[in-house]
Enzyme design. Structure first.
Site, short mmCIF file in Angstrom:
data_model
loop_
_atom_site.label_atom_id
_atom_site.label_comp_id
_atom_site.label_asym_id
_atom_site.label_seq_id
_atom_site.Cartn_x
_atom_site.Cartn_y
_atom_site.Cartn_z
N ASN A 77 0.80 -1.30 0.05
CA ASN A 77 0.07 -0.18 0.06
C ASN A 77 0.91 1.18 0.03
O ASN A 77 1.81 1.24 0.43
CB ASN A 77 -0.94 -0.04 0.87
CG ASN A 77 -0.42 -0.11 2.63
OD1 ASN A 77 0.50 -0.79 2.80
ND2 ASN A 77 -1.18 0.26 3.55
N GLU A 79 0.08 5.36 0.90
CA GLU A 79 -0.58 6.36 1.29
C GLU A 79 -0.45 7.71 0.54
O GLU A 79 0.63 7.74 -0.09
CB GLU A 79 -0.44 6.32 2.83
CG GLU A 79 -0.95 5.20 3.52
CD GLU A 79 -1.19 5.24 4.95
OE1 GLU A 79 -1.70 4.44 5.45
OE2 GLU A 79 -0.06 6.08 5.46
N CYS A 88 -4.11 0.76 -2.50
CA CYS A 88 -3.97 -0.48 -1.65
C CYS A 88 -3.05 -1.31 -2.38
O CYS A 88 -2.42 -1.08 -3.20
CB CYS A 88 -5.40 -1.33 -1.78
SG CYS A 88 -6.84 -0.50 -1.11
N GLU A 90 -3.31 -4.33 -3.37
CA GLU A 90 -3.43 -4.91 -4.55
C GLU A 90 -3.60 -4.06 -5.84
O GLU A 90 -3.46 -4.68 -6.93
CB GLU A 90 -5.07 -5.33 -4.45
CG GLU A 90 -5.40 -6.37 -3.21
CD GLU A 90 -5.59 -5.64 -1.97
OE1 GLU A 90 -5.90 -6.42 -0.94
OE2 GLU A 90 -5.04 -4.50 -1.74
#
Length: 161
Positions: A77, A79, A88, A90
């Site tokens: 991830n 941010e 994310c 993924e």
């Protein structure tokens, strides 16, 4: 990881056969959940979480997936100060998939920074659905499940005209 596959997704000189045939064979072999090295996939996800950029939540997440051709792709991830723009693990995994040659995902694992198994959020389940191979399996908090079990009645490219 299959014995003939290197960490960078390449194949060893003693593979034999064409790359396309090898990829198809690897995809068939890894579609069976018994063939997936789940511990290795979880280790790859844990390693990916170490590369997370999480200055705000302090909650690193790593994801790893096995592709049809035997590569392991991973992501973490990332941010952003505008929380809604956070990526994310993924998302970065799917980017890595395309940057390393594309393909379809056969098996998937996601963990937090301590290595605890996580369930992908709804948005990420949709993303994984789009890039899945037939029969894709996911490691979840309640065991190995199929994509259809974690995203029933999914909407995907096949529903677009």
């Amino acid at each position: 990881m299959p014995a003939n596959t290197t960490n960078d997704g390449g194949t060893s000189p003693n593979d034999g056969g064409s790359p396309q045939a090898d990829r198809a064979k690897a995809g068939r072999a890894h579609a069976d959940r018994a063939e997936v090295d789940w511990a290795g996939l979880q280790d790859a996800a844990r390693a990916a979480s170490a590369h997370a950029y999480v200055p705000y939540s302090k909650y690193p997440v790593g994801a790893a997936a096995l592709t049809e051709d035997g590569r392991i792709v991973s992501g973490a991830n990332v941010e952003n100060a505008s929380y809604g723009l956070t990526l994310c693990a993924e998302c970065s995994l799917v980017s890595a998939l395309h940057m390393s040659g594309g393909g379809r995902l056969v098996a998937f694992s996601c963990v937090d920074g301590a290595g605890n198994i996580l369930m992908p959020c709804g948005r990420c389940r949709q993303l994984l659905h789009e890039f899945r191979a037939p029969g894709m399996q996911l490691m979840t908090v309640s065991g190995i499940k199929s994509m259809e079990e974690v995203l029933p009645d999914a909407f995907g490219p096949e529903n677009l005209g």
